[in-house]
Design a protein around this motif. Structure first.
Motif, PDB file in Angstrom:
ATOM      1  N   ALA A 139       0.831  -1.205   0.000  1.00  0.00           N
ATOM      2  CA  ALA A 139       0.000   0.000   0.000  1.00  0.00           C
ATOM      3  C   ALA A 139       0.865   1.254   0.000  1.00  0.00           C
ATOM      4  O   ALA A 139       0.532   2.260  -0.643  1.00  0.00           O
ATOM      5  CB  ALA A 139      -0.931  -0.007   1.213  1.00  0.00           C
ATOM      6  N   MET A 140       1.993   1.203   0.705  1.00  0.00           N
ATOM      7  CA  MET A 140       2.900   2.354   0.713  1.00  0.00           C
ATOM      8  C   MET A 140       3.470   2.598  -0.671  1.00  0.00           C
ATOM      9  O   MET A 140       3.619   3.746  -1.104  1.00  0.00           O
ATOM     10  CB  MET A 140       4.007   2.128   1.736  1.00  0.00           C
ATOM     11  CG  MET A 140       3.501   2.122   3.169  1.00  0.00           C
ATOM     12  SD  MET A 140       4.781   1.755   4.388  1.00  0.00           S
ATOM     13  CE  MET A 140       5.735   3.269   4.338  1.00  0.00           C
ATOM     14  N   MET A 141       3.783   1.535  -1.376  1.00  0.00           N
ATOM     15  CA  MET A 141       4.276   1.687  -2.740  1.00  0.00           C
ATOM     16  C   MET A 141       3.205   2.323  -3.627  1.00  0.00           C
ATOM     17  O   MET A 141       3.494   3.222  -4.429  1.00  0.00           O
ATOM     18  CB  MET A 141       4.695   0.327  -3.303  1.00  0.00           C
ATOM     19  CG  MET A 141       5.929  -0.261  -2.641  1.00  0.00           C
ATOM     20  SD  MET A 141       6.255  -1.969  -3.160  1.00  0.00           S
ATOM     21  CE  MET A 141       6.642  -1.744  -4.893  1.00  0.00           C
ATOM     22  N   LEU A 142       1.974   1.868  -3.486  1.00  0.00           N
ATOM     23  CA  LEU A 142       0.888   2.428  -4.287  1.00  0.00           C
ATOM     24  C   LEU A 142       0.702   3.916  -3.982  1.00  0.00           C
ATOM     25  O   LEU A 142       0.443   4.717  -4.886  1.00  0.00           O
ATOM     26  CB  LEU A 142      -0.405   1.671  -4.026  1.00  0.00           C
ATOM     27  CG  LEU A 142      -1.593   2.038  -4.926  1.00  0.00           C
ATOM     28  CD1 LEU A 142      -1.316   1.657  -6.372  1.00  0.00           C
ATOM     29  CD2 LEU A 142      -2.876   1.367  -4.435  1.00  0.00           C
ATOM     30  N   SER A 143       0.857   4.301  -2.722  1.00  0.00           N
ATOM     31  CA  SER A 143       0.674   5.709  -2.337  1.00  0.00           C
ATOM     32  C   SER A 143       1.698   6.620  -3.005  1.00  0.00           C
ATOM     33  O   SER A 143       1.466   7.821  -3.149  1.00  0.00           O
ATOM     34  CB  SER A 143       0.761   5.862  -0.810  1.00  0.00           C
ATOM     35  OG  SER A 143       2.092   5.710  -0.351  1.00  0.00           O
ATOM     36  N   PRO A 170      -3.115  -7.766  -2.257  1.00  0.00           N
ATOM     37  CA  PRO A 170      -4.360  -7.062  -1.911  1.00  0.00           C
ATOM     38  C   PRO A 170      -4.751  -6.039  -2.971  1.00  0.00           C
ATOM     39  O   PRO A 170      -4.021  -5.794  -3.938  1.00  0.00           O
ATOM     40  CB  PRO A 170      -3.995  -6.378  -0.594  1.00  0.00           C
ATOM     41  CG  PRO A 170      -2.526  -6.109  -0.716  1.00  0.00           C
ATOM     42  CD  PRO A 170      -1.958  -7.264  -1.480  1.00  0.00           C
ATOM     43  N   GLN A 171      -5.890  -5.412  -2.754  1.00  0.00           N
ATOM     44  CA  GLN A 171      -6.395  -4.428  -3.715  1.00  0.00           C
ATOM     45  C   GLN A 171      -5.494  -3.205  -3.769  1.00  0.00           C
ATOM     46  O   GLN A 171      -5.195  -2.698  -4.847  1.00  0.00           O
ATOM     47  CB  GLN A 171      -7.818  -4.006  -3.359  1.00  0.00           C
ATOM     48  CG  GLN A 171      -8.374  -2.910  -4.286  1.00  0.00           C
ATOM     49  CD  GLN A 171      -9.823  -2.574  -4.003  1.00  0.00           C
ATOM     50  OE1 GLN A 171     -10.514  -3.317  -3.332  1.00  0.00           O
ATOM     51  NE2 GLN A 171     -10.278  -1.453  -4.513  1.00  0.00           N
ATOM     52  N   HIS A 172      -5.072  -2.710  -2.607  1.00  0.00           N
ATOM     53  CA  HIS A 172      -4.248  -1.502  -2.569  1.00  0.00           C
ATOM     54  C   HIS A 172      -2.787  -1.882  -2.767  1.00  0.00           C
ATOM     55  O   HIS A 172      -1.964  -1.815  -1.843  1.00  0.00           O
ATOM     56  CB  HIS A 172      -4.453  -0.755  -1.244  1.00  0.00           C
ATOM     57  CG  HIS A 172      -5.808  -0.148  -1.124  1.00  0.00           C
ATOM     58  ND1 HIS A 172      -6.887  -0.839  -0.614  1.00  0.00           N
ATOM     59  CD2 HIS A 172      -6.278   1.071  -1.476  1.00  0.00           C
ATOM     60  CE1 HIS A 172      -7.963  -0.056  -0.643  1.00  0.00           C
ATOM     61  NE2 HIS A 172      -7.619   1.100  -1.163  1.00  0.00           N
ATOM     62  N   ALA A 173      -2.469  -2.286  -3.987  1.00  0.00           N
ATOM     63  CA  ALA A 173      -1.126  -2.767  -4.289  1.00  0.00           C
ATOM     64  C   ALA A 173      -0.829  -2.564  -5.765  1.00  0.00           C
ATOM     65  O   ALA A 173      -1.737  -2.577  -6.599  1.00  0.00           O
ATOM     66  CB  ALA A 173      -0.994  -4.247  -3.934  1.00  0.00           C
ATOM     67  N   PRO A 174       0.443  -2.393  -6.106  1.00  0.00           N
ATOM     68  CA  PRO A 174       0.819  -2.368  -7.522  1.00  0.00           C
ATOM     69  C   PRO A 174       0.598  -3.734  -8.151  1.00  0.00           C
ATOM     70  O   PRO A 174       0.527  -4.755  -7.458  1.00  0.00           O
ATOM     71  CB  PRO A 174       2.320  -2.023  -7.478  1.00  0.00           C
ATOM     72  CG  PRO A 174       2.582  -1.497  -6.101  1.00  0.00           C
ATOM     73  CD  PRO A 174       1.589  -2.176  -5.214  1.00  0.00           C
ATOM     74  N   ALA A 175       0.524  -3.764  -9.463  1.00  0.00           N
ATOM     75  CA  ALA A 175       0.437  -5.033 -10.179  1.00  0.00           C
ATOM     76  C   ALA A 175       1.790  -5.736 -10.123  1.00  0.00           C
ATOM     77  O   ALA A 175       2.838  -5.097 -10.208  1.00  0.00           O
ATOM     78  CB  ALA A 175       0.042  -4.784 -11.626  1.00  0.00           C
ATOM     79  N   LEU A 176       1.754  -7.050  -9.950  1.00  0.00           N
ATOM     80  CA  LEU A 176       2.981  -7.838  -9.994  1.00  0.00           C
ATOM     81  C   LEU A 176       3.317  -8.094 -11.463  1.00  0.00           C
ATOM     82  O   LEU A 176       2.672  -8.899 -12.127  1.00  0.00           O
ATOM     83  CB  LEU A 176       2.793  -9.164  -9.246  1.00  0.00           C
ATOM     84  CG  LEU A 176       3.969 -10.140  -9.282  1.00  0.00           C
ATOM     85  CD1 LEU A 176       5.238  -9.493  -8.725  1.00  0.00           C
ATOM     86  CD2 LEU A 176       3.625 -11.410  -8.508  1.00  0.00           C
TER      87      LEU A 176
END
Length: 531
Positions: A139-143, A170-176
């Motif tokens: 989530a921190m990466m997405l932010s 999870p949903q709040h995450a970058p794509a792998l």
């Protein structure tokens, strides 16, 4: 249905002194050369293999979305389109055009007036999935605007979990975007025959690329050939017995951390041959490496005791450098040869060798005494035992002799200089942090700033996070730009990203797989994880 990006979003969118790294590894029963090359690959042989087999709730299909009155920046050519609307359906961009008609009846409309849109950033060297609890660092990466990531260490278990959609992202995450299998090391690939078998098996299990850490010289070159024969790229670190030029000439696709271990400076020194010979001799021993070939070597390495020691040591591997190693580094820096460095850089350009320098990783090692690290906001997110290890490691760096710390400072300054030379020569550079996603100082915003300090302009930095990764991955048709037919992964910024690198860090909202998510929403998720 009009809303601004500041309004609430619906919930459903949401070692001991004097010991060398080799001697420490021998003590643990491994004897693997160049242990610093492990970089951020903490606990991969254990925790990655035992990744929880959890199946997260499926990310809901994004509702039709329209974002109006934005300025779209195209990093491919540096152009801009002002006051346009971006329309998204089924997670893809269907139009980017002037705002000429009202929203469709089923579109969720967002007023993006005053915002700048750039493609989502890509972290091309992360170990986020190896975190004890990956949800928060993801989530921190997405932010930060990171919508895609290349996970740099994997395992058979992780590949299987991904294939069965139970990796737990999870949903709040970058794509792998990509993930390898197990790291290539002496105890996973002991011979030329081994490396061909291992790489074939990883391809069969779904590995997207091969990650090499350290191998015998002959096996290393065989690994490059085997990866390419299987249609895979090979990336990672270099064994002490292989120079960067040799690796590039052999076809190594992507070099991480400028090769890792500081040995690049031997190749840019007028005294390089002697320094390299001394370094190789210092690592030699009649028994060195013999345990690498035992069938239970990997099991020894993956014990909890060893993993804990390794995890702490990798917070700053230079703390395990011997006095002799520091002396060699000093000599290499003092005998830096511009012509030799330029020849090396030209080799990378000629061979089209990609680089992920992870400057923030190098900086947290070589300039760990920067007062900013003592007050980094991410420290409050560390677990108590991790915070103790971090504080202890930083204090040990502060306790080093002034001359030693000065050598490390100069080493980092030279790293910036070399990255600037790479960029000037047209070598492809990609952004990466080498952290688990919550490592103090190893964030993407800081990487942007360090690339700028190396001489990259705002557009160059933006490209290193967008178009260059897209080209490396062979996905220029679906990522790297905000255009029709592209995946709806982009960032809304509060400032013009072509005006300054700092503007790239002023994230207002992210569109990930067509879902509109404000930074405030992501931060609230992070707060919940931290609590």
């Amino acid at each position: 249905m009009g809303e601004s990006v500041d309004e609430e979003v619906p919930k459903e969118q949401q070692a001991r002194p004097g010991m060398t790294r080799r001697s420490i590894l021998r003590r643990f029963g491994m004897g693997v050369a160049g242990f610093s090359a492990l970089g951020g690959a903490v606990a991969v042989t254990q925790s990655a293999r035992e990744q929880p087999a959890r199946r997260p709730p499926p990310i809901p299909i994004a509702a039709p979305l329209r974002i109006d009155h934005v300025t779209v920046i195209d990093p491919r050519d540096g152009s801009r389109r002002e006051d346009v609307s971006i329309r998204i359906r089924d997670g893809n961009i269907v139009s980017v055009s002037a705002n000429e008609r009202p929203p469709d009846f089923d579109e969720w409309a967002i007023d993006g007036r005053g915002r700048f849109v750039v493609p989502g950033y890509n972290n091309m060297h992360t170990h986020a999935l190896q975190s004890d609890g990956p949800d928060m660092p993801l989530a921190m990466m997405l932010s930060e605007g990171t919508t895609g990531m290349r996970q740099m260490a994997g395992s058979s278990g992780m590949l299987e979990a991904r294939a069965q959609s139970r990796l737990g992202t999870p949903q709040h995450a970058p794509a792998l975007l990509q993930m390898p299998g197990s790291l290539l090391m002496p105890f996973t690939a002991r011979s030329v025959e081994d490396v061909h078998r291992v790489i074939g098996d990883q391809k069969h299990r779904g590995a997207n690329f091969i990650k090499v850490i350290d191998l015998d010289r002959e096996v290393f070159f065989a690994a490059i050939d085997a990866a390419h024969q299987n249609g895979l790229r090979i990336a990672g670190h270099l064994p002490p017995s292989v120079t960067l030029k040799e690796a590039a000439d052999a076809g190594m696709d992507c070099i991480e951390h400028l090769g890792a271990g500081g040995r690049v400076w031997f190749e840019t020194s007028t005294d390089g041959a002697a320094l390299r010979a001394e370094a190789l001799n210092s690592d030699s021993s009649p028994t060195a490496g013999w345990l690498d070939h035992l069938p239970f070597a990997e099991q020894i390495f993956s014990t909890t005791f060893v993993q804990k020691r390794v995890k702490k040591m990798l917070l700053n591997p230079v703390l395990s450098d011997s006095a002799e190693a520091v002396s060699r580094l000093r000599r290499a820096i003092d005998t830096f040869d511009d012509d030799a460095a330029q020849r090396l850089v030209e080799t990378f350009a000629r061979q089209k060798t990609w680089h992920t320098p992870t400057l923030v990783r190098l900086r947290t090692q070589y300039r760990a005494d920067d007062p900013a690290y003592a007050a980094h906001p991410w420290l409050s997110l560390l677990r108590e035992d991790d915070r103790r290890d971090y504080d202890d490691t930083r204090q040990r760096f502060l306790d080093l002799p002034d001359t030693t710390r000065a050598t490390y400072h100069d080493c980092y300054d030279m790293s910036l200089r070399l990255v600037g030379m790479l960029h000037a020569a047209g070598v492809a550079l990609m952004t990466g942090t080498d952290g688990t996603g919550a490592s103090p100082g190893q964030d993407l915003a800081s990487e942007f700033r360090e690339l700028a300090a190396a001489g990259l302009g705002p557009l160059d930095v933006l490209r290193s996070a967008t178009t260059v990764p897209a080209a490396y991955l062979g996905r220029t048709g679906t990522m790297g730009a905000t255009d029709v037919g592209m995946a709806a992964d982009f960032v809304l910024l509060d400032a013009d990203p072509l005006a300054s690198v700092e503007s790239l860090t002023r994230v207002a909202a992210i569109v990930r797989a067509g879902h509109f998510i404000t930074v405030e929403e992501i931060r609230s998720v992070i707060d919940q994880f931290a609590g």
